[in-house]
Motif scaffolding. Structure first.
Motif, PDB file in Angstrom:
ATOM      1  N   ASP A  84       0.829  -1.196   0.000  1.00 36.68           N
ATOM      2  CA  ASP A  84       0.000   0.000   0.000  1.00 36.68           C
ATOM      3  C   ASP A  84       0.876   1.264   0.000  1.00 36.68           C
ATOM      4  N   LYS A  85       0.640   2.155  -0.956  1.00 36.54           N
ATOM      5  CA  LYS A  85       1.480   3.359  -1.102  1.00 36.54           C
ATOM      6  C   LYS A  85       1.459   4.256   0.127  1.00 36.54           C
ATOM      7  N   LYS A  86       0.264   4.354   0.712  1.00 29.70           N
ATOM      8  CA  LYS A  86       0.118   5.221   1.874  1.00 29.70           C
ATOM      9  C   LYS A  86       0.931   4.678   3.051  1.00 29.70           C
ATOM     10  N   LEU A  87       0.857   3.368   3.219  1.00 24.45           N
ATOM     11  CA  LEU A  87       1.601   2.730   4.304  1.00 24.45           C
ATOM     12  C   LEU A  87       3.107   2.865   4.064  1.00 24.45           C
ATOM     13  N   LEU A  88       3.507   2.677   2.829  1.00 24.68           N
ATOM     14  CA  LEU A  88       4.925   2.785   2.483  1.00 24.68           C
ATOM     15  C   LEU A  88       5.471   4.171   2.821  1.00 24.68           C
ATOM     16  N   LYS A  89       4.691   5.186   2.494  1.00 21.03           N
ATOM     17  CA  LYS A  89       5.098   6.560   2.766  1.00 21.03           C
ATOM     18  C   LYS A  89       5.221   6.784   4.274  1.00 21.03           C
ATOM     19  N   GLU A  90       4.253   6.229   4.980  1.00 21.96           N
ATOM     20  CA  GLU A  90       4.231   6.354   6.433  1.00 21.96           C
ATOM     21  C   GLU A  90       5.475   5.702   7.049  1.00 21.96           C
ATOM     22  N   LEU A  91       5.785   4.509   6.568  1.00 22.53           N
ATOM     23  CA  LEU A  91       6.929   3.777   7.105  1.00 22.53           C
ATOM     24  C   LEU A  91       8.247   4.452   6.743  1.00 22.53           C
ATOM     25  N   LYS A  92       8.298   5.033   5.558  1.00 22.60           N
ATOM     26  CA  LYS A  92       9.506   5.735   5.125  1.00 22.60           C
ATOM     27  C   LYS A  92       9.775   6.934   6.035  1.00 22.60           C
ATOM     28  N   GLU A  93       8.710   7.673   6.326  1.00 20.58           N
ATOM     29  CA  GLU A  93       8.859   8.826   7.221  1.00 20.58           C
ATOM     30  C   GLU A  93       9.331   8.390   8.603  1.00 20.58           C
ATOM     31  N   LYS A  94       8.766   7.270   9.056  1.00 20.03           N
ATOM     32  CA  LYS A  94       9.126   6.738  10.356  1.00 20.03           C
ATOM     33  C   LYS A  94      10.608   6.356  10.381  1.00 20.03           C
ATOM     34  N   LEU A  95      11.053   5.710   9.318  1.00 18.36           N
ATOM     35  CA  LEU A  95      12.452   5.291   9.211  1.00 18.36           C
ATOM     36  C   LEU A  95      13.387   6.490   9.193  1.00 18.36           C
ATOM     37  N   GLU A  96      13.002   7.522   8.445  1.00 28.31           N
ATOM     38  CA  GLU A  96      13.858   8.709   8.362  1.00 28.31           C
ATOM     39  C   GLU A  96      13.956   9.427   9.694  1.00 28.31           C
ATOM     40  N   LYS A  97      12.830   9.467  10.401  1.00 28.57           N
ATOM     41  CA  LYS A  97      12.810  10.114  11.706  1.00 28.57           C
ATOM     42  C   LYS A  97      13.700   9.348  12.680  1.00 28.57           C
ATOM     43  N   GLU A  98      13.541   8.030  12.662  1.00 31.62           N
ATOM     44  CA  GLU A  98      14.331   7.152  13.530  1.00 31.62           C
ATOM     45  C   GLU A  98      15.820   7.264  13.193  1.00 31.62           C
ATOM     46  N   LYS A  99      16.116   7.397  11.929  1.00 28.07           N
ATOM     47  CA  LYS A  99      17.504   7.525  11.484  1.00 28.07           C
ATOM     48  C   LYS A  99      18.153   8.770  12.085  1.00 28.07           C
ATOM     49  N   LYS A 133      21.161  -0.979  14.351  1.00 24.21           N
ATOM     50  CA  LYS A 133      19.817  -0.497  14.023  1.00 24.21           C
ATOM     51  C   LYS A 133      19.891   0.513  12.876  1.00 24.21           C
ATOM     52  N   LEU A 134      20.875   1.385  12.964  1.00 21.82           N
ATOM     53  CA  LEU A 134      21.058   2.392  11.919  1.00 21.82           C
ATOM     54  C   LEU A 134      21.355   1.717  10.574  1.00 21.82           C
ATOM     55  N   ARG A 135      22.127   0.653  10.633  1.00 21.88           N
ATOM     56  CA  ARG A 135      22.469  -0.080   9.423  1.00 21.88           C
ATOM     57  C   ARG A 135      21.205  -0.676   8.789  1.00 21.88           C
ATOM     58  N   ASP A 136      20.361  -1.264   9.626  1.00 24.48           N
ATOM     59  CA  ASP A 136      19.117  -1.857   9.122  1.00 24.48           C
ATOM     60  C   ASP A 136      18.189  -0.787   8.558  1.00 24.48           C
ATOM     61  N   ILE A 137      18.156   0.369   9.227  1.00 26.63           N
ATOM     62  CA  ILE A 137      17.312   1.462   8.758  1.00 26.63           C
ATOM     63  C   ILE A 137      17.792   1.942   7.391  1.00 26.63           C
ATOM     64  N   ASN A 138      19.105   2.112   7.265  1.00 33.75           N
ATOM     65  CA  ASN A 138      19.656   2.540   5.976  1.00 33.75           C
ATOM     66  C   ASN A 138      19.353   1.532   4.880  1.00 33.75           C
ATOM     67  N   LEU A 139      19.438   0.275   5.251  1.00 33.73           N
ATOM     68  CA  LEU A 139      19.151  -0.802   4.305  1.00 33.73           C
ATOM     69  C   LEU A 139      17.690  -0.739   3.862  1.00 33.73           C
ATOM     70  N   GLU A 153      17.145   2.102   1.562  1.00 36.70           N
ATOM     71  CA  GLU A 153      17.712   1.754   0.261  1.00 36.70           C
ATOM     72  C   GLU A 153      16.729   0.890  -0.529  1.00 36.70           C
ATOM     73  N   LYS A 154      16.123  -0.075   0.182  1.00 36.16           N
ATOM     74  CA  LYS A 154      15.154  -0.968  -0.453  1.00 36.16           C
ATOM     75  C   LYS A 154      13.927  -0.197  -0.927  1.00 36.16           C
ATOM     76  N   ILE A 155      13.505   0.792  -0.137  1.00 38.38           N
ATOM     77  CA  ILE A 155      12.364   1.608  -0.554  1.00 38.38           C
ATOM     78  C   ILE A 155      12.698   2.282  -1.876  1.00 38.38           C
ATOM     79  N   GLY A 156      13.934   2.807  -1.956  1.00 42.77           N
ATOM     80  CA  GLY A 156      14.391   3.469  -3.171  1.00 42.77           C
ATOM     81  C   GLY A 156      14.367   2.551  -4.382  1.00 42.77           C
TER      82      GLY A 156
END
Ligand SMILES: [Zn+2]
Length: 123
Positions: free
Chosen positions: A2-17, A77-83, A86-89
């Motif tokens: 789901d695109k909306k969920l993906l966007k949500e998770l991406k934002e979450k990952l960036e914030k956590e990063k 954790k940072l490594r997994d987040i970056n990964l 990258e996968k989202i990209g």
């Protein structure tokens, strides 16, 4: 996914990063040569002979050692987040690295950087 969920998770990952990077900055410096690697700064060990007693030295070593596991956990954790980012990209996010099936959305909502689905994750 789901695109909306993906966007949500991406934002979450960036914030956590950025949160983890801030956290790491407090006691470690980024290793510019090795991408994604952080070194814990040795607390005020200037190497001046006689400037500190052996007792202070021991305390500082202890402090250094107690910080290491924290640095390691944050770094992983940072490594997994970056990964994950990258996968989202690449449009390959949310797929289990072991069985190749989609990772449960509920799991990603809790751990957006998850690399394995619920069935494959180590217990
Ligand atoms: Zn799996």
């Amino acid at each position: 996914m789901d695109k909306k969920l993906l966007k949500e998770l991406k934002e979450k990952l960036e914030k956590e990063k950025s949160r983890i990077e801030e956290e790491l900055k407090k006691f470690a410096k980024k290793d510019e040569k090795l991408k994604g690697d952080w070194d814990t700064k040795f607390p005020k060990w200037d190497g001046e002979a006689g400037s500190s007693s052996s007792e202070t030295m021991a305390d500082e070593v202890e402090e250094y050692e107690s910080l290491l596991p924290v640095e390691h956990i944050l770094e992983l954790k940072l490594r997994d987040i970056n990964l994950a980012l990258e996968k989202i990209g690449k449009g390959k996010y949310g797929v289990c690295e072991k069985c190749g099936k989609e990772i449960e959305a509920e799991r990603l909502k809790t751990i957006p950087e998850a690399r394995l689905c619920l069935r494959c994750k180590p217990r």
